[in-house]
Scaffold this motif. Structure first.
Motif, PDB file in Angstrom:
ATOM      1  N   ARG A 249     -27.732  57.221  59.457  1.00 14.07           N
ATOM      2  CA  ARG A 249     -28.605  58.364  59.178  1.00 14.07           C
ATOM      3  C   ARG A 249     -28.077  59.223  58.037  1.00 14.07           C
ATOM      4  NH1 ARG A 249     -31.476  61.349  64.319  1.00 14.07           N
ATOM      5  NH2 ARG A 249     -32.930  59.677  64.833  1.00 14.07           N
ATOM      6  N   HIS A 250     -26.770  59.368  57.962  1.00 13.00           N
ATOM      7  CA  HIS A 250     -26.185  60.204  56.911  1.00 13.00           C
ATOM      8  C   HIS A 250     -26.388  59.594  55.529  1.00 13.00           C
ATOM      9  CE1 HIS A 250     -23.132  57.198  57.858  1.00 13.00           C
ATOM     10  NE2 HIS A 250     -22.564  57.447  56.696  1.00 13.00           N
ATOM     11  N   GLU A 251     -26.745  58.312  55.484  1.00  9.53           N
ATOM     12  CA  GLU A 251     -26.990  57.640  54.203  1.00  9.53           C
ATOM     13  C   GLU A 251     -28.482  57.457  53.930  1.00  9.53           C
ATOM     14  OE1 GLU A 251     -24.982  53.952  54.715  1.00  9.53           O
ATOM     15  OE2 GLU A 251     -22.967  54.807  54.495  1.00  9.53           O
ATOM     16  N   ALA A 252     -29.328  58.016  54.789  1.00 14.36           N
ATOM     17  CA  ALA A 252     -30.773  57.797  54.689  1.00 14.36           C
ATOM     18  C   ALA A 252     -31.297  58.219  53.316  1.00 14.36           C
ATOM     19  CB  ALA A 252     -31.488  58.576  55.782  1.00 14.36           C
ATOM     20  N   ARG A 253     -32.153  57.354  52.770  1.00 15.43           N
ATOM     21  CA  ARG A 253     -32.732  57.633  51.459  1.00 15.43           C
ATOM     22  C   ARG A 253     -34.115  56.994  51.379  1.00 15.43           C
ATOM     23  NH1 ARG A 253     -29.637  56.419  45.712  1.00 15.43           N
ATOM     24  NH2 ARG A 253     -30.858  57.857  44.430  1.00 15.43           N
ATOM     25  N   ASN A 254     -35.094  57.775  51.006  1.00  9.80           N
ATOM     26  CA  ASN A 254     -36.441  57.243  50.842  1.00  9.80           C
ATOM     27  C   ASN A 254     -36.602  56.814  49.382  1.00  9.80           C
ATOM     28  OD1 ASN A 254     -39.164  56.659  50.711  1.00  9.80           O
ATOM     29  ND2 ASN A 254     -39.782  58.433  51.917  1.00  9.80           N
ATOM     30  N   TYR A 255     -36.553  55.507  49.141  1.00  9.18           N
ATOM     31  CA  TYR A 255     -36.613  55.009  47.769  1.00  9.18           C
ATOM     32  C   TYR A 255     -37.968  55.231  47.120  1.00  9.18           C
ATOM     33  CZ  TYR A 255     -32.019  52.901  48.226  1.00  9.18           C
ATOM     34  OH  TYR A 255     -30.667  52.719  48.383  1.00  9.18           O
ATOM     35  N   MET A 256     -38.992  55.517  47.905  1.00  4.08           N
ATOM     36  CA  MET A 256     -40.304  55.800  47.321  1.00  4.08           C
ATOM     37  C   MET A 256     -40.341  57.176  46.658  1.00  4.08           C
ATOM     38  SD  MET A 256     -41.812  52.990  47.866  1.00  4.08           S
ATOM     39  CE  MET A 256     -40.134  52.349  47.623  1.00  4.08           C
ATOM     40  N   LEU A 257     -39.334  57.995  46.951  1.00  2.00           N
ATOM     41  CA  LEU A 257     -39.236  59.324  46.350  1.00  2.00           C
ATOM     42  C   LEU A 257     -38.019  59.430  45.431  1.00  2.00           C
ATOM     43  CD1 LEU A 257     -39.967  61.432  49.571  1.00  2.00           C
ATOM     44  CD2 LEU A 257     -41.602  60.608  47.869  1.00  2.00           C
ATOM     45  N   THR A 258     -37.398  58.283  45.142  1.00  2.00           N
ATOM     46  CA  THR A 258     -36.183  58.241  44.330  1.00  2.00           C
ATOM     47  C   THR A 258     -36.518  57.761  42.922  1.00  2.00           C
ATOM     48  OG1 THR A 258     -34.853  57.738  46.284  1.00  2.00           O
ATOM     49  CG2 THR A 258     -33.875  57.244  44.138  1.00  2.00           C
ATOM     50  N   ALA A 259     -36.035  58.482  41.914  1.00  2.00           N
ATOM     51  CA  ALA A 259     -36.293  58.105  40.525  1.00  2.00           C
ATOM     52  C   ALA A 259     -35.407  56.928  40.130  1.00  2.00           C
ATOM     53  CB  ALA A 259     -36.038  59.297  39.599  1.00  2.00           C
ATOM     54  N   ILE A 260     -36.040  55.832  39.742  1.00  2.00           N
ATOM     55  CA  ILE A 260     -35.339  54.619  39.332  1.00  2.00           C
ATOM     56  C   ILE A 260     -36.001  54.047  38.088  1.00  2.00           C
ATOM     57  CG2 ILE A 260     -34.410  53.956  41.580  1.00  2.00           C
ATOM     58  CD1 ILE A 260     -36.838  52.382  42.145  1.00  2.00           C
ATOM     59  N   ALA A 261     -35.309  53.152  37.409  1.00  2.00           N
ATOM     60  CA  ALA A 261     -35.851  52.561  36.179  1.00  2.00           C
ATOM     61  C   ALA A 261     -37.091  51.723  36.497  1.00  2.00           C
ATOM     62  CB  ALA A 261     -34.790  51.697  35.508  1.00  2.00           C
ATOM     63  N   PRO A 262     -38.241  51.992  35.840  1.00  2.82           N
ATOM     64  CA  PRO A 262     -39.485  51.293  36.166  1.00  2.82           C
ATOM     65  C   PRO A 262     -39.696  49.995  35.406  1.00  2.82           C
ATOM     66  CG  PRO A 262     -39.950  53.037  34.621  1.00  2.82           C
ATOM     67  CD  PRO A 262     -38.465  53.103  34.903  1.00  2.82           C
ATOM     68  N   GLY A 263     -38.835  49.730  34.418  1.00  2.00           N
ATOM     69  CA  GLY A 263     -39.048  48.517  33.629  1.00  2.00           C
ATOM     70  C   GLY A 263     -40.386  48.549  32.921  1.00  2.00           C
ATOM     71  N   SER A 264     -41.023  47.398  32.798  1.00  4.90           N
ATOM     72  CA  SER A 264     -42.229  47.282  31.978  1.00  4.90           C
ATOM     73  C   SER A 264     -43.449  47.994  32.532  1.00  4.90           C
ATOM     74  CB  SER A 264     -42.564  45.805  31.761  1.00  4.90           C
ATOM     75  OG  SER A 264     -41.579  45.194  30.946  1.00  4.90           O
ATOM     76  N   VAL A 265     -43.388  48.491  33.765  1.00  8.04           N
ATOM     77  CA  VAL A 265     -44.490  49.322  34.257  1.00  8.04           C
ATOM     78  C   VAL A 265     -44.671  50.524  33.333  1.00  8.04           C
ATOM     79  CG1 VAL A 265     -45.308  50.734  36.184  1.00  8.04           C
ATOM     80  CG2 VAL A 265     -44.142  48.585  36.630  1.00  8.04           C
ATOM     81  N   PHE A 266     -43.565  50.967  32.720  1.00  6.43           N
ATOM     82  CA  PHE A 266     -43.616  52.125  31.819  1.00  6.43           C
ATOM     83  C   PHE A 266     -44.380  51.822  30.533  1.00  6.43           C
ATOM     84  CE2 PHE A 266     -41.719  55.099  28.682  1.00  6.43           C
ATOM     85  CZ  PHE A 266     -42.027  56.291  29.319  1.00  6.43           C
ATOM     86  N   LYS A 267     -44.567  50.556  30.248  1.00  2.95           N
ATOM     87  CA  LYS A 267     -45.363  50.203  29.062  1.00  2.95           C
ATOM     88  C   LYS A 267     -46.773  50.764  29.150  1.00  2.95           C
ATOM     89  CE  LYS A 267     -42.794  45.922  28.109  1.00  2.95           C
ATOM     90  NZ  LYS A 267     -42.800  44.452  28.191  1.00  2.95           N
TER      91      LYS A 267
ATOM     92  N   GLN B 234     -33.348  45.904  34.201  1.00  4.74           N
ATOM     93  CA  GLN B 234     -31.963  45.509  34.402  1.00  4.74           C
ATOM     94  C   GLN B 234     -31.172  46.695  34.959  1.00  4.74           C
ATOM     95  OE1 GLN B 234     -30.652  44.237  30.542  1.00  4.74           O
ATOM     96  NE2 GLN B 234     -31.641  42.233  30.681  1.00  4.74           N
ATOM     97  N   THR B 235     -30.295  46.401  35.914  1.00  7.04           N
ATOM     98  CA  THR B 235     -29.504  47.471  36.526  1.00  7.04           C
ATOM     99  C   THR B 235     -28.113  47.595  35.917  1.00  7.04           C
ATOM    100  OG1 THR B 235     -28.554  46.040  38.232  1.00  7.04           O
ATOM    101  CG2 THR B 235     -30.701  47.037  38.698  1.00  7.04           C
ATOM    102  N   GLY B 236     -27.663  46.547  35.230  1.00  3.67           N
ATOM    103  CA  GLY B 236     -26.304  46.541  34.703  1.00  3.67           C
ATOM    104  C   GLY B 236     -25.274  46.118  35.732  1.00  3.67           C
ATOM    105  N   SER B 237     -25.731  45.774  36.948  1.00  8.65           N
ATOM    106  CA  SER B 237     -24.826  45.344  38.017  1.00  8.65           C
ATOM    107  C   SER B 237     -25.015  43.859  38.301  1.00  8.65           C
ATOM    108  CB  SER B 237     -25.084  46.158  39.291  1.00  8.65           C
ATOM    109  OG  SER B 237     -24.899  47.538  39.058  1.00  8.65           O
TER     110      SER B 237
END
Length: 580
Positions: A285-303, A518-521
């Motif tokens: 629970r202490h690590e809970a994260r809603n990825y739908m509300l998290t800013a991440i790289a969108p890739g080509s969707v940003f096109k 790409q994440t770089g990881s």
């Protein structure tokens, strides 16, 4: 002489310790009995609780409902509650065992082995509850207990509660009547709507016991309940329980271990379903994260945003050709062909959009972020406003904002421009923002804030407050731009080489855009990891749903984004047929 002094010092120390102890006892028993320590603990109430056995039927906290008025977090479970002293009343014991269809000896054994009230839930029917209550015996009760559903849906979205005395007192300094054991919302909608959901009074059965667990004041069981018809409050969400359940099931079946999906109703820009993975457990629970509300790289969707800017700047000429045999930086790669803008978008040619971005910045060095803002990719997408006596109330918990440039100097660096054009470098958006962008385009350019709560209801069903549809501040793309974007997004699916051609045989006509960032990881085997997206809307002719699926930190071959998108669309179609 020295011995006498040691005795005097010893006596003085003992006197000081005794005085300190007496002062402490005075604090506890005389001066601060109702507000002990910085947590304002009511010692009288707590001491009574130590001599009280109770069964909580409902904790009194408010409830979340789906859009059809069904409870999302709890369920009512029929139960029979038996207090231990029933074992001494043989006629009543025999009658109770008969009603419950149990052996009298077995029931007595269970009562003998426990000092606490015995709760029976298996095979309890409405008739058994009625017959039990018709006995009118203070040691036996038939009730419907409100319990948390073990198969809870939308856990990341609705969130959870926990005991946190320090946060309770900090958040509600004026509510001294709340016990330090009161659970408060610490994540998700439980947190944002916590003030509305706080319990006024729980519903419970209780009786007082001595040190051995025997009745202290005879066999008198008290029933305490909230008599107010207005409380607890209920928050009616926009979530469709069936769609939420199917979305979570699809993500699990397709193996989307990190990421999730969000489904919006386009007309109202409200959340029908939102799921994030991995799931929340008591251990993480202490690590809970809603990825739908998290800013991440969108890739080509940003096109899509770059294309919108090109349309508004009249750079979308159909006769212009782009050498897609070159990679992002204009170096020979040979993977594609020479393509026009329509085919470049449907096949996701990086070179085309790197070229467009450079031309756009030459005309207006703020055009890309301006257009991204018009599409809702920079500000939070969720509903915000003044509610009740709360200013700047946000429906979504910990929703992040988007970004385009990390450093303004990047606008003068060719490689940085190219990376930004394809949704990498410092470009960050949330899946909710992307879903709202698709809904905006499908509506013809009209922006709306995304809601997940429709209204707050009193217990009797009347409305306390409603959340009206809101248009965010700032501009939006014009209708002409939106209509052209609709055609480009549809081509992604209809083209034989389009990145969304997988969706051609769905029961709805779909329009959308894929993305790979790409994440770089790397994984343990040294394979590069990516964020894989597909965002779109459907049906194309009369848009009703916007859907985004994202699979994070996966190798290119393992990502299940398209499979999950495909299955969710099919499930939405099946549910819609059942509901109409």
């Amino acid at each position: 002489m020295r011995k006498k002094r040691r005795i005097q010092w010893t006596g003085a120390i003992i006197f000081i310790l005794m005085l300190g102890l007496l002062m402490r006892l005075a604090e506890i028993q005389l001066f601060f009995t109702e507000s002990f320590s910085k947590l304002d603990i009511n010692l009288i109430q707590e001491s009574v609780k130590q001599r009280t056995e109770e069964v909580v039927i409902s904790d009194g906290r408010g409830e979340f409902l789906d859009r059809n008025g069904q409870a999302l977090l709890t369920k009512e479970q029929p139960a029979v509650i038996l207090f231990p002293f029933l074992q001494y009343d043989l006629p009543r014991l025999q009658q109770t065992a008969s009603i419950l269809e149990m052996e009298e000896d077995e029931l007595k054994k269970q009562l003998t082995e426990t000092k606490k009230p015995l709760i029976l839930k298996d095979d309890i029917t409405k008739k058994k509850l009625k017959d039990i209550n018709d006995m009118k015996y203070s040691g036996v009760y038939g009730v419907y207990m409100k319990e948390k559903d073990k198969k809870r849906l939308a856990l990341h979205t609705l969130g959870f509660t926990s005991e946190n005395p320090e946060l309770l007192r900090k958040r509600y300094p004026d509510k001294k009547e709340l016990s330090i054991r009161t659970e408060i919302g610490t994540f998700g909608l439980e947190s944002t709507f916590d003030e509305f959901l706080l319990p006024e009074q729980d519903t419970k059965l209780l009786y007082h016991v001595d040190g051995r667990g025997n009745p202290l004041f005879g066999m008198d069981v008290k029933y305490t309940a909230e008599a107010h018809s207005f409380y607890p409050l209920q928050v009616q969400t926009t979530i469709d329980e069936d769609m939420q359940a199917e979305m979570e099931k699809v993500l699990k079946e397709q193996g989307v271990e990190k990421g999730g999906a969000v489904l919006l109703d386009i007309e109202s820009s409200s959340v029908l379903a939102m799921a994030s993975t991995p799931n929340v457990t008591s251990k993480n629970r202490h690590e809970a994260r809603n990825y739908m509300l998290t800013a991440i790289a969108p890739g080509s969707v940003f096109k899509t945003a770059v294309l919108a800017a090109a349309i508004e700047k009249n750079l979308d000429q159909p006769q212009t050709m782009y050498d897609c045999r070159k990679n992002l930086y204009g170096e020979p790669e040979g993977k594609q062909a020479v393509l026009n803008l329509t085919d470049s978008f449907s096949e996701s040619c990086n070179y085309t959009f790197a070229t467009l971005a450079e031309r756009l910045i030459q005309t207006d060095d703020q055009i890309i972020e301006k257009t991204a803002a018009k599409l809702g990719l920079l500000d939070r997408a969720g509903w915000e406003g003044d509610v009740y006596h709360k200013q700047h109330f946000k429906q979504f918990d910990r929703e992040e904002t988007g970004s385009v440039w990390g450093d303004k100097r990047d606008k003068h660096v060719k490689k940085a421009i190219a990376q930004t054009a394809i949704g990498q470098k410092n470009v960050k958006t949330t899946p909710l923002q992307i879903a709202n962008m698709m809904a905006t385009i499908a509506r013809g350019g009209e922006r709306k804030e995304v809601k997940i709560a429709e209204k707050v209801l009193y217990q009797n069903g009347t409305t306390m407050l409603s959340f009206q549809n809101k248009r965010p501040e700032g501009g939006s793309i014009d209708r002409y731009t939106a209509q052209k974007l609709q055609k480009f997004l549809r081509q992604v699916v209809t083209s034989d080489k389009g990145t969304g051609r997988r969706f051609q045989d769905l029961p709805y006509d779909v329009a959308g855009k894929s993305g790979t960032a790409q994440t770089g990881s790397q994984d343990k085997k040294g394979n590069p990891l990516y964020h894989k997206w597909f965002a779109g809307y459907f049906p194309v002719e009369k848009p009703k749903y916007a859907l985004v699926v994202v699979h994070l930190d996966e190798t290119s071959g393992r990502a299940k984004t398209n499979d999950a998108f495909y299955d969710i669309v099919k499930k939405v179609n099946e549910i819609e047929k059942k509901q109409t």
